[in-house]
Design a protein around this motif. Sequence first.
Motif, PDB file in Angstrom:
ATOM      1  N   THR A 268      -3.403  -1.098   8.904  1.00  0.00           N
ATOM      2  CA  THR A 268      -2.844  -1.864   7.870  1.00  0.00           C
ATOM      3  C   THR A 268      -4.209  -2.488   6.880  1.00  0.00           C
ATOM      4  O   THR A 268      -4.047  -2.384   5.809  1.00  0.00           O
ATOM      5  CB  THR A 268      -1.924  -2.785   8.347  1.00  0.00           C
TER       6      THR A 268
ATOM      7  N   TRP B 259       0.721   2.068   7.410  1.00  0.00           N
ATOM      8  CA  TRP B 259       0.360   0.711   6.864  1.00  0.00           C
ATOM      9  C   TRP B 259       1.704  -0.284   6.967  1.00  0.00           C
ATOM     10  O   TRP B 259       1.367  -1.403   7.515  1.00  0.00           O
ATOM     11  CB  TRP B 259       0.050   0.871   5.443  1.00  0.00           C
ATOM     12  N   GLU B 260       2.858   0.023   6.590  1.00  0.00           N
ATOM     13  CA  GLU B 260       4.160  -0.682   6.675  1.00  0.00           C
ATOM     14  C   GLU B 260       4.493  -0.833   8.224  1.00  0.00           C
ATOM     15  O   GLU B 260       4.915  -2.097   8.658  1.00  0.00           O
ATOM     16  CB  GLU B 260       5.168   0.213   6.090  1.00  0.00           C
TER      17      GLU B 260
ATOM     18  N   THR C  22      -4.665  -8.427   9.009  1.00  0.00           N
ATOM     19  CA  THR C  22      -3.435  -7.689   8.765  1.00  0.00           C
ATOM     20  C   THR C  22      -2.801  -8.706   7.660  1.00  0.00           C
ATOM     21  O   THR C  22      -2.206  -8.430   6.595  1.00  0.00           O
ATOM     22  CB  THR C  22      -2.884  -6.968   9.676  1.00  0.00           C
TER      23      THR C  22
ATOM     24  N   THR D 294       1.167   5.923   4.644  1.00  0.00           N
ATOM     25  CA  THR D 294       1.916   4.836   4.093  1.00  0.00           C
ATOM     26  C   THR D 294       2.858   4.065   5.050  1.00  0.00           C
ATOM     27  O   THR D 294       2.926   2.931   5.000  1.00  0.00           O
ATOM     28  CB  THR D 294       2.758   5.235   2.816  1.00  0.00           C
TER      29      THR D 294
ATOM     30  N   TYR E 288      -9.646  -0.906  15.486  1.00  0.00           N
ATOM     31  CA  TYR E 288      -9.970  -1.019  14.117  1.00  0.00           C
ATOM     32  C   TYR E 288     -11.314  -1.388  13.608  1.00  0.00           C
ATOM     33  O   TYR E 288     -11.714  -0.998  12.571  1.00  0.00           O
ATOM     34  CB  TYR E 288      -9.174  -2.536  14.046  1.00  0.00           C
TER      35      TYR E 288
ATOM     36  N   SER F 255      -2.545  -3.415  14.845  1.00  0.00           N
ATOM     37  CA  SER F 255      -2.072  -3.288  13.413  1.00  0.00           C
ATOM     38  C   SER F 255      -3.291  -2.985  12.513  1.00  0.00           C
ATOM     39  O   SER F 255      -3.285  -2.854  11.299  1.00  0.00           O
ATOM     40  CB  SER F 255      -1.750  -4.477  12.984  1.00  0.00           C
TER      41      SER F 255
ATOM     42  N   LEU G 235      -6.765   0.066   5.384  1.00  0.00           N
ATOM     43  CA  LEU G 235      -6.311   0.686   4.584  1.00  0.00           C
ATOM     44  C   LEU G 235      -6.347   0.069   3.051  1.00  0.00           C
ATOM     45  O   LEU G 235      -6.717   0.625   1.945  1.00  0.00           O
ATOM     46  CB  LEU G 235      -4.800   1.479   4.777  1.00  0.00           C
ATOM     47  N   SER G 236      -6.170  -1.255   3.294  1.00  0.00           N
ATOM     48  CA  SER G 236      -6.425  -2.206   1.971  1.00  0.00           C
ATOM     49  C   SER G 236      -7.748  -2.310   1.830  1.00  0.00           C
ATOM     50  O   SER G 236      -8.231  -2.104   0.520  1.00  0.00           O
ATOM     51  CB  SER G 236      -5.529  -3.203   2.429  1.00  0.00           C
TER      52      SER G 236
ATOM     53  N   PHE H 192       0.854  -1.121   0.131  1.00  0.00           N
ATOM     54  CA  PHE H 192      -0.039   0.122  -0.066  1.00  0.00           C
ATOM     55  C   PHE H 192       0.627   1.244   0.035  1.00  0.00           C
ATOM     56  O   PHE H 192       1.739   1.367   0.717  1.00  0.00           O
ATOM     57  CB  PHE H 192      -1.010   0.086   1.104  1.00  0.00           C
TER      58      PHE H 192
ATOM     59  N   VAL I 181      -1.606  -8.482   3.876  1.00  0.00           N
ATOM     60  CA  VAL I 181      -0.076  -8.063   3.525  1.00  0.00           C
ATOM     61  C   VAL I 181       0.657  -9.451   2.956  1.00  0.00           C
ATOM     62  O   VAL I 181       1.313  -9.537   2.156  1.00  0.00           O
ATOM     63  CB  VAL I 181       0.763  -7.733   4.852  1.00  0.00           C
TER      64      VAL I 181
END
Length: 560
Positions: free
Chosen positions: A490, A187-188, A223, A184, A405, A487, A493-494, A176, A227
């Motif tokens: 992450t 997300w990472e 997550t 960004t 979340y 988390s 956002l996806s 992402f 990922v």
Amino acid sequence: MLERIAKTKDPRTRYYVTPTRVLWEAEGEGVEVLAAEALLRNRDGQATLGGGEACILSNRGGQAGLLLDFGTELQGGVQITLWTAGTGAKTTKLRVRFGESAAEAMSERGPSSTATNDHAVRDSVVEVSSFLGTTEIGNTGFRFVRIDLADPDESVRIKSVRAFLLIRELEQPGSFRCSDALLTRIWEVGAYTVHLNMQEYLWDGVKRDRLVWVGDMHPEASTIQAVFGNPEVVPRSLDFSRDETPLPGWMNGFPSYSMWWILIHRDWYRQSGDLNYLMEQKPYLLGLLAALIGHVREDGTHDAPSPFLDWPTSPNRAGVEAGVHALFVLALQAGAELCGLLGAPEAERDCRQAERTLRRRVPEHGGSKQAAALMALSGLVDPVEANERVLAVDGPRGISTFLGYYVLKARGEAGDIAGALDVIRRYWGGMLELGATTFWEDFDLSWMENGSRIDELPSPGKVDVHGTYGDYCYEGYRHSLCHGWASGPTAWLSEYVLGVRIAEHGCRKLAIRPQLGDLEWAEGSFPTPFGPVRVAHRRRADGAVETKVEAPDGVEIVYA
């Protein structure tokens, strides 16, 4: 010979990490620390007869020590290579302290301290080889390591101090990026937080508790699916929890955590499409659903014991009751879906009937954002109304790292993408502003007021965030600064910004619905069993969003 030995291969890979800076050195009479910067060179752990420039610690009445920063949160320990001791002794004693914050690595244990050795020893005096020897110490989560020479009237010449990192070697087909560098990075960092916790099993935290908590696993697994796709650590951990909890027991002692187990399995099957694995769960799943249904009353209430949502919500009894009620509805909904897939029509019917019964009652959420979010996601209340009345009130205040979340998801369902992005920037971005490299077990925006960064030693007048805050079972330094349940952004956002949703089991069909909020562009990829789907969205001058999708054979794309 090895063929005759009972053995299990470690699923993790081992890396060595060189420290990035010396954050502190002992000073004063009777103390000498020389050439500490030599430890920042990328040296290996092999002792040599020839020697070279060493970091020297000398005790002459005082205690020499230093604090190393490895630059990011790690899981593992340290390898220390000494050339010689000044007295010629073959061994010497070092005190080694690990810390997720600089202040934790400098802390003392004792009755008045929150620093502990719970779950993983992070503070110990160890005997090390001091004549051309290498010693490895530790098995915990950390970023900082303090090393003190414990023997009086001694000196040591240190060649190298390297962290050893234990982590699963995984491809990362999910990605992402967007026009906001902070989002960004968030997300990472969420992806890395969960990656560190993917040890032999999927843990909640690498320092503490290092346990398989099934509730924590739902945001973690979400997550992971965004990922990494479908690595075996998730089913391995689900099966571990199942086998450790024979019915009629509740996973981790809570019926709500057994409900999360059902939801994870439903989501896992939607992405993986692995019906054989799902069939392995059938006997336990049917028994668990029957046990849950047995606690549903005709008036729409339930009497499941030990109601638990998350720690920050626990003082709000109305919030706990409403949140668990909504979670019960979601679990029965998922259970019915799984029973249909497993060819269990009677169990599917029972789940749907029990779900309808629970829907007769809409409990009061008690102002809890966590409860209101779950109620919105379960359909007990309208997401738009829940967002206006509760979720959007006072921004990120009142959310938790775990159930935050679901607050984001509920706000996404209400169409409030801009509001959710603001929460992510301020709340999860707040941890980064305080020096986080992984997301924390707990956080509150008030901690930022005069708070000292965790990668600095607290200065006079500044608050030691790690040592001062935290609550319940995670007070002060016991507080985990790498907790997988945090988390959620992450996965969110996806799903909501990149807009990738699974429309058919096994990712045979994906629905793409970009929601950029205030972003100019977003792009990335989403793992499927057929390979990653690549998506790019850009806002045109007229405000419309242009989307490009590349999908592997076997994946149908529809636009929602």
